[in-house]
Scaffold this motif. Structure first.
Motif, PDB file in Angstrom:
ATOM      1  N   ALA A 102       0.929  -1.093  -0.009  1.00  0.00           N
ATOM      2  CA  ALA A 102      -0.111  -0.052   0.100  1.00  0.00           C
ATOM      3  C   ALA A 102       0.776   1.442   0.062  1.00  0.00           C
ATOM      4  N   ALA A 103       1.998   0.975   0.700  1.00  0.00           N
ATOM      5  CA  ALA A 103       2.782   2.422   0.894  1.00  0.00           C
ATOM      6  C   ALA A 103       3.337   2.611  -0.651  1.00  0.00           C
ATOM      7  N   GLU A 104       3.818   1.642  -0.918  1.00  0.00           N
ATOM      8  CA  GLU A 104       4.862   1.609  -2.179  1.00  0.00           C
ATOM      9  C   GLU A 104       3.745   2.337  -3.423  1.00  0.00           C
ATOM     10  N   ILE A 105       2.672   1.507  -3.352  1.00  0.00           N
ATOM     11  CA  ILE A 105       1.883   1.978  -4.659  1.00  0.00           C
ATOM     12  C   ILE A 105       1.088   3.297  -4.493  1.00  0.00           C
ATOM     13  N   GLY A 106       1.080   3.759  -3.083  1.00  0.00           N
ATOM     14  CA  GLY A 106       0.403   4.975  -2.478  1.00  0.00           C
ATOM     15  C   GLY A 106       1.443   6.145  -2.970  1.00  0.00           C
ATOM     16  N   SER A 107       2.645   5.803  -2.511  1.00  0.00           N
ATOM     17  CA  SER A 107       3.624   6.979  -2.987  1.00  0.00           C
ATOM     18  C   SER A 107       3.806   6.980  -4.638  1.00  0.00           C
ATOM     19  N   MET A 108       3.875   6.127  -5.224  1.00  0.00           N
ATOM     20  CA  MET A 108       3.644   6.372  -6.723  1.00  0.00           C
ATOM     21  C   MET A 108       2.619   6.950  -7.008  1.00  0.00           C
ATOM     22  N   GLN A 109       1.526   6.573  -6.554  1.00  0.00           N
ATOM     23  CA  GLN A 109      -0.126   7.104  -7.005  1.00  0.00           C
ATOM     24  C   GLN A 109       0.135   8.749  -6.633  1.00  0.00           C
ATOM     25  N   VAL A 110       0.420   9.292  -5.444  1.00  0.00           N
ATOM     26  CA  VAL A 110       0.731  10.734  -5.167  1.00  0.00           C
ATOM     27  C   VAL A 110       1.709  11.363  -5.929  1.00  0.00           C
ATOM     28  N   SER A 111       2.693  10.569  -6.437  1.00  0.00           N
ATOM     29  CA  SER A 111       3.628  11.406  -7.380  1.00  0.00           C
ATOM     30  C   SER A 111       3.569  11.218  -8.750  1.00  0.00           C
ATOM     31  N   ASP A 112       2.235  10.909  -8.884  1.00  0.00           N
ATOM     32  CA  ASP A 112       2.045  10.556 -10.603  1.00  0.00           C
ATOM     33  C   ASP A 112       2.743   9.625 -11.340  1.00  0.00           C
ATOM     34  N   GLN A 113       3.445   8.870 -10.574  1.00  0.00           N
ATOM     35  CA  GLN A 113       3.961   7.744 -11.548  1.00  0.00           C
ATOM     36  C   GLN A 113       3.167   6.864 -11.827  1.00  0.00           C
ATOM     37  N   ILE A 114       1.901   6.511 -11.228  1.00  0.00           N
ATOM     38  CA  ILE A 114       0.838   5.567 -11.572  1.00  0.00           C
ATOM     39  C   ILE A 114       0.407   6.338 -13.093  1.00  0.00           C
ATOM     40  N   ASP A 115       0.213   7.539 -12.813  1.00  0.00           N
ATOM     41  CA  ASP A 115      -0.564   8.207 -14.192  1.00  0.00           C
ATOM     42  C   ASP A 115       0.538   8.378 -15.413  1.00  0.00           C
ATOM     43  N   ALA A 116       1.866   8.359 -15.036  1.00  0.00           N
ATOM     44  CA  ALA A 116       2.815   8.174 -15.906  1.00  0.00           C
ATOM     45  C   ALA A 116       2.977   7.020 -16.695  1.00  0.00           C
ATOM     46  N   MET A 117       2.712   5.885 -15.754  1.00  0.00           N
ATOM     47  CA  MET A 117       2.604   4.795 -16.438  1.00  0.00           C
ATOM     48  C   MET A 117       1.601   4.597 -17.379  1.00  0.00           C
ATOM     49  N   LYS A 118       0.213   5.064 -16.858  1.00  0.00           N
ATOM     50  CA  LYS A 118      -0.883   4.842 -17.911  1.00  0.00           C
ATOM     51  C   LYS A 118      -0.471   5.589 -19.162  1.00  0.00           C
ATOM     52  N   LEU A 119       0.199   6.760 -19.067  1.00  0.00           N
ATOM     53  CA  LEU A 119       0.476   7.414 -20.318  1.00  0.00           C
ATOM     54  C   LEU A 119       1.449   6.704 -21.227  1.00  0.00           C
ATOM     55  N   CYS A 120       2.318   5.736 -20.412  1.00  0.00           N
ATOM     56  CA  CYS A 120       3.063   4.858 -21.334  1.00  0.00           C
ATOM     57  C   CYS A 120       2.531   3.723 -21.724  1.00  0.00           C
ATOM     58  N   SER A 121       1.372   3.580 -21.852  1.00  0.00           N
ATOM     59  CA  SER A 121       0.696   2.178 -22.106  1.00  0.00           C
ATOM     60  C   SER A 121       1.094   1.204 -21.131  1.00  0.00           C
ATOM     61  N   VAL A 122       1.443   1.323 -20.177  1.00  0.00           N
ATOM     62  CA  VAL A 122       2.130   0.372 -19.139  1.00  0.00           C
ATOM     63  C   VAL A 122       0.795   0.243 -18.381  1.00  0.00           C
ATOM     64  N   ASP A 123       0.048  -0.830 -18.130  1.00  0.00           N
ATOM     65  CA  ASP A 123      -0.985  -0.909 -17.322  1.00  0.00           C
ATOM     66  C   ASP A 123      -0.224  -1.307 -15.847  1.00  0.00           C
TER      67      ASP A 123
END
Ligand SMILES: Nc1ncnc2c1ncn2[C@@H]1O[C@H](COP(=O)(O)OP(=O)(O)OP(=O)(O)O)[C@@H](O)[C@H]1O
Ligand SMILES: [Mg+2]
Lengths: 243, 250
Positions: A102-123
């Protein structure tokens, strides 16, 4: 509400991946190692104590009710296989591994890394969640089996030194039937699947800086432990009905 | 010169978070092959605005178009096609910490172009080489200074050879030299005919590079037009921004 939508989406994606046998390959294997390795000592020590306490209490009751111990070992093993082994593995996974996810994915989420993945076609679900889901199920099974074994032997020691029950007498598989084994295995698998599913979903729902990450982590451990216990009751019930 | 056709359009876009309205009836066109700068005070919703163009946010009302695609109605699968052509570089570096710089670039290439990992890796290294960043290829992003992280983010975007590139404050917080280096890349892209949308407060960059300027203020587009017009506009808000005056509406 949004959390359960995320859980539902991840669940359907993971079942689909399971059907196609796309379990995440090497990353999955690495995660099994990580998850197992991170929890093995924790589970081992906790389960050793659980075995000792359980056998002590059980033996004291038996002493009062029916002053003979011939079924102590068998009853202990049955309880461990059906209940204590899997549920402790599930709860320990929730605290030891779920929080980390939760902490790892949460910090990726709040720092836009998850959005960045979506933009990169990475699910992000495929990349981050699926390997963890399957890995954690496998690790949970292993930890439950290991925990059960350790608890059984630590219990045996208590029986021997505390109640003078010889290991020969204690070591009995009399009560454990295939049904118990199936129940233990299915519980371990389900718990191992639930913890990362819920924890990752909490991570994806995080918002608002590091405070949000903290909240997501707390939420993950509370929800996944709660679910593990509810599922335990459900599976026990279903098992009884089927027998 | 004839009026270029718009690549992307926002029509009457409203966006709120809870009770906080960020955009109200924003209408905007992004002309093809031009370099459009979006400026505006901090927190006016510049980042929110451009996130609509790549489908990271959906408007509460209004339409978002990219050529003939209705972006606000596309599903995730269809958005992938758009995101291959129209690439957004985030305001804060969003490199994946657990991978090296080359792996970061390669990952994007692999997924977007559907090539094998080895091919992606060599394409990624070639891209880094073209931008003079080869020395960083094996470094981990958290080890790099922010200027280099921004350059790597740009490299990762350019590896996709986008038709439209959106840069969110590419030079903010960089030292003048690093900012100059980014601007040089933007200029080169402009010469190659890439459609550019750059969010920036940097008046120097605007003067150097902008064809068009959009000024966002108080939930709306306050100005859209040529760069000269932006600096000469007879509007107290623009005047305050351009001359960095302390007193005024901003
Ligand atoms: N996901 C979100 N949830 C809630 N509020 C948000 C969210 N994203 C942005 N906001 C709010 O929208 C407003 C505009 O934010 P935005 O990041 O677009 O500003 P900006 O113009 O890019 O400013 P800056 O120059 O500081 O980057 C801010 O007040 C911000 O708090
Ligand atoms: Mg911004």
């Amino acid at each position: 509400m949004a959390l359960w939508i995320t859980v539902g989406q991840m669940l359907s994606l993971s079942l689909w991946a399971l059907l196609r046998l796309r379990l995440g390959g090497r990353e999955m294997v690495r995660q099994v190692y990580e998850t197992g390795n991170r929890s093995i000592l924790f589970v081992g020590i906790t389960m050793a104590f659980i075995g000792m306490i359980g056998v002590y209490e059980l033996a004291s009751t038996m002493e009062a009710v029916l002053p003979e111990y011939s079924t102590l070992g068998a009853a202990t093993l049955q309880g461990l296989t059906r209940e204590m082994g899997p549920i402790m593995a599930g709860l320990l996974l929730a605290t030891r591994v779920g929080t980390g996810m939760a902490a790892e994915i949460g910090s990726m989420q709040v720092s836009d890394q998850i959005d960045a993945m979506k933009l990169c076609s990475v699910d992000p679900v495929e990349l981050l969640v699926l390997p963890r889901l399957f890995a954690s199920s496998i690790a949970s099974l292993g930890l439950a089996a290991l925990g059960t074994t350790i608890a059984f032997f630590s219990g045996m020691a208590v029986a021997w030194f505390g109640f003078s029950i010889l290991p020969d007498t204690f070591m009995s598989l009399r009560f454990v039937v295939t049904g118990d084994l199936i129940m233990g295995i299915s519980k371990a698998l389900v718990f191992g699947f639930t913890v990362p599913l819920v924890s990752c979903a909490c991570g994806f729902q995080a918002s608002g800086g590091s405070e949000g990450v903290g909240k997501a982590t707390t939420r993950a451990v509370v929800l996944s432990s709660f679910l593990v216990i509810v599922e335990d009751a459900l599976i026990t019930y279903i098992g009884e009905v089927l027998q | 010169m004839s009026e270029p056709t718009p690549v992307a359009r926002l029509i009457g876009v409203d966006k709120s978070f809870g009770s906080h309205t960020v955009l109200a009836a924003v209408t905007l066109e992004l002309p093809a092959g031009r370099c459009t700068f979006v400026a505006g005070p901090s927190g006016t919703g510049k980042s929110v605005l451009v996130r609509h163009l790549v489908g990271l946010l959906r408007p509460d009302a209004g339409e978002v178009w990219y050529r003939d695609l209705r972006v606000d109605q596309l599903d995730e699968q269809a958005l992938l096609v758009l995101r291959r052509k129209c690439v957004y570089v985030f305001q804060h570096p969003t490199l994946f910490d657990s991978m090296s710089v080359a792996e970061n670039v390669a990952l994007v290439v692999k997924y977007h172009k559907g090539v094998k990992a080895r091919v992606a890796e060599s394409l990624a290294r070639a891209q880094l080489e073209r931008m003079g960043l080869s020395r960083l290829a094996d470094a981990r992003p958290p080890e790099l200074p922010s200027g280099e992280q921004k350059l790597v983010s740009l490299a990762r975007a350019l590896a996709l050879e986008p038709e439209t590139l959106i840069l969110d404050e590419p030079t903010t917080g960089l030292d003048p030299y690093a900012a100059f280096e980014i601007d040089a890349h933007v200029r080169q892209l402009k010469e190659q005919g890439v459609t550019l949308l750059v969010i920036s407060h940097d008046l120097q960059s605007i003067r150097r590079l902008a064809d068009e300027v959009v000024f966002l203020f108080d939930r709306q587009v306050r100005y859209q037009g040529g760069m000269q017009g932006f600096f000469e506009a007879n509007d107290p808000v623009l005047d305050q921004f351009v001359h960095a005056r302390v007193h005024g509406a901003i």
